[in-house]
Design a protein around this motif. Sequence first.
Motif, mmCIF file in Angstrom:
data_model
loop_
_atom_site.group_PDB
_atom_site.id
_atom_site.type_symbol
_atom_site.label_atom_id
_atom_site.label_comp_id
_atom_site.label_asym_id
_atom_site.label_seq_id
_atom_site.Cartn_x
_atom_site.Cartn_y
_atom_site.Cartn_z
ATOM 1 N N SER A 64 0.932 -1.094 -0.263
ATOM 2 C CA SER A 64 -0.199 0.158 0.399
ATOM 3 C C SER A 64 0.981 0.879 -0.199
ATOM 4 C CB SER A 64 -1.170 -0.020 0.977
ATOM 5 O OG SER A 64 0.197 0.171 2.209
ATOM 6 N N SER A 76 -4.776 2.796 -2.199
ATOM 7 C CA SER A 76 -5.033 3.861 -1.582
ATOM 8 C C SER A 76 -6.467 2.998 -0.859
ATOM 9 C CB SER A 76 -5.663 4.735 -2.690
ATOM 10 O OG SER A 76 -7.009 3.901 -3.709
ATOM 11 N N GLN A 77 -7.219 2.300 -1.651
ATOM 12 C CA GLN A 77 -8.199 1.459 -0.254
ATOM 13 C C GLN A 77 -7.419 0.868 0.784
ATOM 14 O OE1 GLN A 77 -10.519 -1.160 -1.919
ATOM 15 N NE2 GLN A 77 -11.667 -1.472 -0.709
ATOM 16 N N ARG A 79 -4.552 1.648 2.479
ATOM 17 C CA ARG A 79 -4.059 3.125 3.337
ATOM 18 C C ARG A 79 -5.178 3.522 3.766
ATOM 19 N NH1 ARG A 79 -1.278 4.354 -1.337
ATOM 20 N NH2 ARG A 79 -2.793 5.826 -1.832
ATOM 21 N N ALA A 80 -6.763 3.653 3.092
ATOM 22 C CA ALA A 80 -7.458 4.726 4.119
ATOM 23 C C ALA A 80 -7.920 3.298 5.222
ATOM 24 C CB ALA A 80 -9.022 4.914 3.026
ATOM 25 N N ASP A 83 -5.174 3.530 8.143
ATOM 26 C CA ASP A 83 -5.571 4.870 8.845
ATOM 27 C C ASP A 83 -6.705 4.616 9.681
ATOM 28 O OD1 ASP A 83 -3.208 5.463 7.558
ATOM 29 O OD2 ASP A 83 -4.023 6.279 5.697
ATOM 30 N N ASP A 84 -7.719 4.720 9.916
ATOM 31 C CA ASP A 84 -8.730 4.356 10.167
ATOM 32 C C ASP A 84 -8.921 3.206 11.576
ATOM 33 O OD1 ASP A 84 -9.725 6.667 9.388
ATOM 34 O OD2 ASP A 84 -11.290 5.021 7.536
#
Length: 207
Positions: A64, A76-77, A79-80, A83-84
């Motif tokens: 990622s 990108s999905q 990482r999101a 991160d959450d």
Amino acid sequence: TEIQSWARGRRSRRQFETKIRAPIKVFVLLGGPGAGKSTYSTRLVEEFEPVHHVSIGELLREASTGPVGTQHARASQMRAAMDDGEMVPNDIVLDVMETSLKRLRFRRAHEGLTPPVVLLDNFPLTEDQRVLWQQHPHLPHFAGIFYLDCAEQTLIDRVVERGKVSGRADDNEAVVATAIARFNTNCKDGVVKYFESAGKLVKIDAE
């Protein structure tokens, strides 16, 4: 001579093709936070040459956030989600795993080495992950499951002590207690019990 070179080339090619088709053995190492998975993995890798420790977390981070050419198509999905603090979708995880195992097998075959013995660190953690892996047409069967059995208070004490050195904000009693509860619900009461009933589980006293 040219004929001898041609014969050597064909022999090397056959040896490579034999090794690239040889099955990979995959073992799983499960345990709660602070159970000692990294310690046991390091010992096995140092003692047995074919053993390769595979950390799902590290693979996902590389896929990622690594160089653009090595990133997963859905980086990108990924990482999101990370991160959450959410889990990366299982289909992405299995895709990353399949790619990693193919690369590992190819590299060892290219070097003339035996197929790798893979030690998966804390995967599968849920019943969904277990079922998806076992139903996947291109992933090897689990050869065995090692479970580091350890009392919850011992896990908490180890992680809190580790936090004094690491300085990590999540190495505290409240966070680790939540992580243990999640591990017990998702993994210990599901995946571990499944493999134990199937006769594939080896318990290791990790106290």
